[in-house]
Scaffold this motif. Structure first.
Motif: not given
Length: 142
Positions: A10-13, A63-75
């Motif tokens: 399951a992922t967010l977009s 309402s979620s900003d989860g899909a915005d967090r793509q970089t950097p790796m491990w974050h």
């Protein structure tokens, strides 16, 4: 083994249609219809079938900003959840017993139409799900 692979991730977009076009064009994925999901009215889900019993479950949640967090790796943050594919009805029952014994699940089995499902939390708190497709096997003994 009690499992025979991953059922879904399951992922967010922010744009399931754009993402679906990519997975269809590159990987020949079968893209399902986008449907309302959840209890808050804003969330949708689109299933991308990427293998014989493997899907990406793509959620949009404005309402979620989860899909915005793509970089950097491990974050990038953690997955929302993952679904594991039970190898058989007997394996599903064994897994259920073990999850309850470990205090990781209350053992509730959900009927999601095409599959039986049971949720659990691993020791790090990440939610997981074990699924048993209805068309592949008889109902799990519970």
């Amino acid at each position: 083994m009690l499992l025979d692979g991953v059922n879904h991730i399951a992922t967010l977009s922010h744009d399931a249609a754009r993402l679906g076009a990519f997975y269809r064009d590159v990987f020949e994925a079968e893209i399902g219809e986008t449907v309302p999901h959840g209890m808050h009215g804003e969330e949708t889900m689109t299933v991308f079938r990427i293998g014989p019993h493997t899907e990406l479950n793509v959620f949009t949640v404005p309402s979620s900003d989860g899909a915005d967090r793509q970089t950097p790796m491990w974050h990038r943050g953690r997955l929302d959840h993952f679904g594991l594919h039970a190898a058989s009805a007997e394996a599903f029952s064994t897994i259920r017993e073990r999850l309850v014994a470990h205090g990781a699940s209350d053992g509730t089995v959900n009927d999601f139409g095409g599959a039986y499902s049971m949720f659990f939390r691993d020791p790090d708190g990440l939610e997981g799900e074990v699924l048993l497709p209805k068309d592949a096997t008889p109902a799990p003994p519970v």
